[in-house]
Design a protein around this motif. Structure first.
Motif, PDB file in Angstrom:
ATOM      1  N   UNK A 290       0.840  -1.170   0.000  1.00 33.77           N
ATOM      2  CA  UNK A 290       0.000   0.000   0.000  1.00 33.77           C
ATOM      3  C   UNK A 290       0.894   1.245   0.000  1.00 33.77           C
ATOM      4  N   UNK A 291       0.567   2.189  -0.834  1.00 32.87           N
ATOM      5  CA  UNK A 291       1.338   3.426  -0.885  1.00 32.87           C
ATOM      6  C   UNK A 291       0.560   4.550  -0.227  1.00 32.87           C
ATOM      7  N   UNK A 292       1.273   5.551   0.185  1.00 33.85           N
ATOM      8  CA  UNK A 292       0.678   6.695   0.854  1.00 33.85           C
ATOM      9  C   UNK A 292       0.658   7.843  -0.135  1.00 33.85           C
ATOM     10  N   UNK A 293      -0.452   8.518  -0.270  1.00 34.20           N
ATOM     11  CA  UNK A 293      -0.605   9.610  -1.235  1.00 34.20           C
ATOM     12  C   UNK A 293       0.440  10.699  -0.978  1.00 34.20           C
ATOM     13  N   UNK A 294       1.162  11.065  -2.017  1.00 40.66           N
ATOM     14  CA  UNK A 294       2.225  12.056  -1.905  1.00 40.66           C
ATOM     15  C   UNK A 294       1.701  13.391  -1.407  1.00 40.66           C
ATOM     16  N   UNK A 295       0.557  13.815  -1.913  1.00 42.37           N
ATOM     17  CA  UNK A 295       0.018  15.108  -1.472  1.00 42.37           C
ATOM     18  C   UNK A 295      -0.361  15.091   0.005  1.00 42.37           C
ATOM     19  N   UNK A 296      -0.822  13.960   0.498  1.00 42.45           N
ATOM     20  CA  UNK A 296      -1.159  13.854   1.929  1.00 42.45           C
ATOM     21  C   UNK A 296       0.114  13.870   2.774  1.00 42.45           C
ATOM     22  N   UNK A 297       1.143  13.189   2.326  1.00 41.64           N
ATOM     23  CA  UNK A 297       2.425  13.192   3.019  1.00 41.64           C
ATOM     24  C   UNK A 297       2.991  14.603   3.085  1.00 41.64           C
ATOM     25  N   UNK A 298       2.947  15.316   1.979  1.00 44.64           N
ATOM     26  CA  UNK A 298       3.437  16.699   1.954  1.00 44.64           C
ATOM     27  C   UNK A 298       2.642  17.582   2.906  1.00 44.64           C
ATOM     28  N   UNK A 299       1.350  17.383   2.965  1.00 48.17           N
ATOM     29  CA  UNK A 299       0.505  18.173   3.859  1.00 48.17           C
ATOM     30  C   UNK A 299       0.869  17.912   5.321  1.00 48.17           C
ATOM     31  N   UNK A 300       1.099  16.655   5.675  1.00 45.14           N
ATOM     32  CA  UNK A 300       1.499  16.320   7.043  1.00 45.14           C
ATOM     33  C   UNK A 300       2.840  16.947   7.387  1.00 45.14           C
ATOM     34  N   UNK A 301       3.788  16.845   6.462  1.00 44.36           N
ATOM     35  CA  UNK A 301       5.116  17.412   6.688  1.00 44.36           C
ATOM     36  C   UNK A 301       5.029  18.918   6.878  1.00 44.36           C
ATOM     37  N   UNK A 302       4.290  19.583   6.019  1.00 42.66           N
ATOM     38  CA  UNK A 302       4.156  21.032   6.106  1.00 42.66           C
ATOM     39  C   UNK A 302       3.499  21.440   7.419  1.00 42.66           C
ATOM     40  N   UNK A 303       2.497  20.713   7.834  1.00 43.65           N
ATOM     41  CA  UNK A 303       1.760  21.020   9.064  1.00 43.65           C
ATOM     42  C   UNK A 303       2.668  20.911  10.282  1.00 43.65           C
ATOM     43  N   UNK A 304       3.395  19.806  10.388  1.00 36.11           N
ATOM     44  CA  UNK A 304       4.296  19.607  11.530  1.00 36.11           C
ATOM     45  C   UNK A 304       5.454  20.596  11.477  1.00 36.11           C
TER      46      UNK A 304
END
Length: 52
Positions: A1-15
């Motif tokens: 299973x892969x993790x959506x790149x845009x969701x990963x970027x959003x999490x990184x930006x938020x933290x």
């Protein structure tokens, strides 16, 4: 299973925005740990802004 790149970027930006941590530091976290930080930040923001 892969993790959506845009969701990963959003999490990184938020933290990164809230804790001022670097990209490598955030990417080194386990996914569930990063999601917990996202949840905790959101809870803090809600309390500060009059929620809960």
């Amino acid at each position: 299973m892969t993790y959506a790149t845009n969701r990963l970027h959003a999490e990184i930006a938020y933290v990164a925005y809230h804790f001022h941590w670097g990209l490598d530091e955030i990417l080194d976290m386990e996914h569930r740990d990063r999601l917990e930080y996202v949840r905790q930040i959101a809870d803090l923001n809600n309390r500060i802004n009059g929620g809960r």
